[in-house]
Scaffold this motif. Structure first.
Motif, PDB file in Angstrom:
ATOM      1  N   VAL A 126       0.641  -1.076  -0.171  1.00 57.09           N
ATOM      2  CA  VAL A 126       0.174   0.340  -0.186  1.00 57.09           C
ATOM      3  C   VAL A 126       0.383   0.801  -0.581  1.00 57.09           C
ATOM      4  O   VAL A 126       0.283   1.829  -1.355  1.00 57.09           O
ATOM      5  N   LEU A 127       1.702   1.469   1.244  1.00 57.11           N
ATOM      6  CA  LEU A 127       2.691   2.903   1.146  1.00 57.11           C
ATOM      7  C   LEU A 127       3.692   2.634  -0.639  1.00 57.11           C
ATOM      8  O   LEU A 127       4.383   3.823  -0.853  1.00 57.11           O
ATOM      9  N   THR A 128       3.857   1.594  -1.306  1.00 55.39           N
ATOM     10  CA  THR A 128       5.097   1.683  -2.364  1.00 55.39           C
ATOM     11  C   THR A 128       3.704   2.338  -3.021  1.00 55.39           C
ATOM     12  O   THR A 128       3.907   2.875  -3.843  1.00 55.39           O
ATOM     13  N   LEU A 129       2.820   1.882  -3.280  1.00 55.91           N
ATOM     14  CA  LEU A 129       1.323   2.550  -4.470  1.00 55.91           C
ATOM     15  C   LEU A 129       1.602   3.967  -4.025  1.00 55.91           C
ATOM     16  O   LEU A 129       1.200   4.704  -5.038  1.00 55.91           O
ATOM     17  N   VAL A 130       1.575   3.920  -2.726  1.00 56.69           N
ATOM     18  CA  VAL A 130       1.112   5.875  -3.009  1.00 56.69           C
ATOM     19  C   VAL A 130       2.544   6.566  -3.253  1.00 56.69           C
ATOM     20  O   VAL A 130       2.483   7.359  -4.113  1.00 56.69           O
ATOM     21  N   TYR A 131       4.022   5.855  -2.872  1.00 56.93           N
ATOM     22  CA  TYR A 131       4.910   6.569  -3.015  1.00 56.93           C
ATOM     23  C   TYR A 131       4.958   6.487  -4.981  1.00 56.93           C
ATOM     24  O   TYR A 131       5.385   7.586  -5.062  1.00 56.93           O
ATOM     25  N   ALA A 132       4.726   5.754  -5.538  1.00 57.70           N
ATOM     26  CA  ALA A 132       4.764   5.367  -7.147  1.00 57.70           C
ATOM     27  C   ALA A 132       3.665   6.024  -7.657  1.00 57.70           C
ATOM     28  O   ALA A 132       3.477   7.096  -8.574  1.00 57.70           O
ATOM     29  N   ALA A 133       2.687   6.096  -7.125  1.00 55.98           N
ATOM     30  CA  ALA A 133       1.184   7.319  -7.563  1.00 55.98           C
ATOM     31  C   ALA A 133       2.055   8.518  -7.273  1.00 55.98           C
ATOM     32  O   ALA A 133       1.980   9.059  -8.233  1.00 55.98           O
ATOM     33  N   GLN A 134       2.462   8.758  -6.455  1.00 50.54           N
ATOM     34  CA  GLN A 134       2.535  10.163  -6.602  1.00 50.54           C
ATOM     35  C   GLN A 134       4.354  10.389  -6.968  1.00 50.54           C
ATOM     36  O   GLN A 134       4.323  12.102  -7.273  1.00 50.54           O
ATOM     37  N   THR A 135       4.923   9.746  -7.335  1.00 47.28           N
ATOM     38  CA  THR A 135       6.311   9.736  -8.124  1.00 47.28           C
ATOM     39  C   THR A 135       5.164  10.297  -9.574  1.00 47.28           C
ATOM     40  O   THR A 135       5.824  10.791 -10.661  1.00 47.28           O
ATOM     41  N   LEU A 136       5.030   9.409  -9.970  1.00 40.27           N
ATOM     42  CA  LEU A 136       4.300   9.551 -11.538  1.00 40.27           C
ATOM     43  C   LEU A 136       3.162  10.568 -11.815  1.00 40.27           C
ATOM     44  O   LEU A 136       3.585  11.877 -13.144  1.00 40.27           O
TER      45      LEU A 136
END
Length: 167
Positions: A126-136
């Motif tokens: 979940v936290l990796t998804l948050v990071y990846a979405a913010q990076t995107l």
């Protein structure tokens, strides 16, 4: 829609905590010990229902996960000042994959898994998804790079969606 998804995530984490399930598997999230804190060898933020609720509150209040020092920025100063948030900072700084190749490797590995994630791996995904979405959202111009981050975000989301689905 966002609240519905967040509620499902919290419900899923609560079920894992209540059941006390831990599965032994290959480490999806290798820990890079930079801080030297022996008490945080395998850091996990959520160890109680209160921790689950706190993570939900932090995510709703607004959080930025970035690469480098001070990887975790929580919009609510009161939440950010809580001592228990230190574990979440360690996870975001030292455990989560931050480079595109690391995130893509994780997403591919998660896509091959056929059994449910442990609650620790679910939390980190979940936290990796948050990071990846913010990076995107911050990727400018480079179409190929943008597509690669989009693919990684989509794969991470599908993994979580599959994990939340009926068993």
């Amino acid at each position: 829609m966002t609240q519905w998804w967040a509620l499902l995530v919290i419900a899923h984490l609560s079920v894992y905590l209540a059941a006390g399930q831990q599965r032994h598997s290959k480490a999806l999230y290798p820990y890079r010990m930079r801080r030297g804190a022996f008490s945080l060898i395998n850091p996990t933020f959520q160890s109680s229902e209160e921790d689950v609720n706190l993570l939900f509150e932090i995510l709703l209040a607004g959080v930025q996960i970035q690469d480098g020092e001070r990887a975790l920025l929580i919009a609510d100063e009161e939440l950010a000042s809580l001592r228990s948030v230190e574990k979440l900072e360690v996870i975001c700084e030292d455990v989560l994959p931050k480079s595109l190749p690391e995130v893509r490797r994780l997403a591919a590995e998660l896509g091959r898994r056929r059994r449910p994630l442990s609650w620790q791996d679910f939390e980190r995904t979940v936290l990796t998804l948050v990071y990846a979405a913010q990076t995107l959202a911050r990727v400018d111009g480079q179409q190929q790079r943008r597509e690669a981050w989009t693919d990684a975000v989509t794969q991470l989301f599908r993994t979580l969606q599959r994990d939340l689905g009926p068993s």
